[in-house]
Design an enzyme around this catalytic site. Structure first.
Site, mmCIF file in Angstrom:
data_model
loop_
_atom_site.group_PDB
_atom_site.id
_atom_site.type_symbol
_atom_site.label_atom_id
_atom_site.label_comp_id
_atom_site.label_asym_id
_atom_site.label_seq_id
_atom_site.Cartn_x
_atom_site.Cartn_y
_atom_site.Cartn_z
ATOM 1 C CG HIS A 49 0.233 -3.501 -52.597
ATOM 2 N ND1 HIS A 49 1.077 -3.362 -51.525
ATOM 3 C CD2 HIS A 49 -0.240 -4.767 -52.517
ATOM 4 C CE1 HIS A 49 1.115 -4.471 -50.823
ATOM 5 N NE2 HIS A 49 0.321 -5.351 -51.403
HETATM 6 C C1 T46 Z 1 0.952 -7.709 -49.394
HETATM 7 C C2 T46 Z 1 0.968 -7.249 -47.978
HETATM 8 C C3 T46 Z 1 -0.074 -7.915 -47.137
HETATM 9 C C4 T46 Z 1 10.370 -9.669 -50.957
HETATM 10 O O1 T46 Z 1 11.559 -9.580 -51.347
HETATM 11 N N1 T46 Z 1 9.753 -10.879 -50.963
HETATM 12 C C5 T46 Z 1 8.455 -11.029 -50.540
HETATM 13 O O2 T46 Z 1 7.926 -12.147 -50.568
HETATM 14 C C6 T46 Z 1 7.754 -9.867 -50.077
HETATM 15 C C7 T46 Z 1 6.314 -9.991 -49.612
HETATM 16 C C8 T46 Z 1 8.409 -8.663 -50.070
HETATM 17 N N2 T46 Z 1 9.710 -8.576 -50.495
HETATM 18 C C9 T46 Z 1 10.390 -7.272 -50.425
HETATM 19 C C10 T46 Z 1 9.870 -6.203 -51.368
HETATM 20 C C11 T46 Z 1 10.186 -4.915 -50.634
HETATM 21 O O3 T46 Z 1 11.503 -4.503 -50.942
HETATM 22 O O4 T46 Z 1 10.211 -6.729 -49.107
HETATM 23 C C12 T46 Z 1 10.127 -5.317 -49.166
HETATM 24 C C13 T46 Z 1 8.859 -4.815 -48.465
HETATM 25 O O5 T46 Z 1 7.699 -5.205 -49.245
HETATM 26 P P1 T46 Z 1 6.376 -4.303 -49.331
HETATM 27 O O6 T46 Z 1 6.736 -2.876 -49.270
HETATM 28 O O7 T46 Z 1 5.584 -4.763 -50.522
HETATM 29 O O8 T46 Z 1 5.634 -4.717 -47.969
HETATM 30 P P2 T46 Z 1 4.118 -4.441 -47.526
HETATM 31 O O9 T46 Z 1 4.051 -4.755 -46.076
HETATM 32 O O10 T46 Z 1 3.655 -3.099 -47.956
HETATM 33 O O11 T46 Z 1 3.235 -5.523 -48.358
HETATM 34 C C14 T46 Z 1 3.379 -6.905 -48.064
HETATM 35 C C15 T46 Z 1 3.478 -7.712 -49.373
HETATM 36 O O12 T46 Z 1 4.565 -7.215 -50.168
HETATM 37 C C16 T46 Z 1 2.199 -7.602 -50.186
HETATM 38 O O13 T46 Z 1 2.213 -8.561 -51.230
HETATM 39 O O14 T46 Z 1 -0.090 -8.004 -49.936
HETATM 40 O O15 T46 Z 1 2.253 -7.369 -47.324
#
Ligand code: T46
Length: 140
Positions: A49
């Site tokens: 993303h």
């Molecule tokens: C990024 C990279 C480096 C939350 O509820 N609060 C939060 O602050 C974050 C970061 C995530 N979440 C929830 C949203 C999803 O249900 O945690 C779950 C996993 O998030 P995501 O699939 O977006 O995780 P990554 O590892 O793909 O991405 C993360 C960050 O979301 C993103 O902003 O830049 O790490």
């Protein structure tokens, strides 16, 4: 692509090492949130993303994590594998994070609270934003 690595100041004495990360001093944005990602299997890839407005700083004090950074015109791979430096991920960069070992912990400080609407999770939509100059003058 400009250099996105930031070297942090290490306070070292006989007791060990300490590193501080301060808003606007060590990273070029105000910090509103911190989070960390751990227990991710080796070779797992997360991310896929870009952010519309969020700026972040990433580091991995243990293990190793490969970060693919893509500004829409150029791609570059960084490896985060130490506590002394990290990667600036400004808004407008498509990023993917690959775990090189299960021990790796991805630590993050971010410029804003979690807002799902700030994510662009579709690569074609990301490229469209790049072509339209969406981030022009907006990136740190
Ligand atoms: C990024 C990279 C480096 C939350 O509820 N609060 C939060 O602050 C974050 C970061 C995530 N979440 C929830 C949203 C999803 O249900 O945690 C779950 C996993 O998030 P995501 O699939 O977006 O995780 P990554 O590892 O793909 O991405 C993360 C960050 O979301 C993103 O902003 O830049 O790490």
């Amino acid at each position: 692509m400009k250099n996105l690595i930031i070297d942090l100041k290490v306070h070292e004495d006989s007791r060990g090492k300490l590193i501080a990360i301060e808003s606007m001093h060590d990273v070029p944005f105000s910090i509103k949130r911190t989070y960390y990602v751990f227990d991710t299997p080796e070779n797992e890839v997360r991310g896929f993303h870009a952010h519309k407005a969020l700026n972040q700083f990433l580091w991995s004090p243990t293990g190793g994590i490969e970060i693919l950074m893509d500004d829409g015109n150029e791609k570059k791979v960084y490896v985060l594998d130490n506590a002394k430096s990290g990667l600036l991920v400004p808004c407008g960069y498509w990023h993917e994070m690959k775990w090189l070992s299960k021990e790796a912990i991805l630590c993050v400080v971010a410029s804003d609270y979690y807002v799902e609407e700030d994510y662009i999770r579709n690569y074609e939509e990301f490229k469209d934003h790049v072509v339209r100059g969406y981030w022009h003058g907006n990136q740190i």
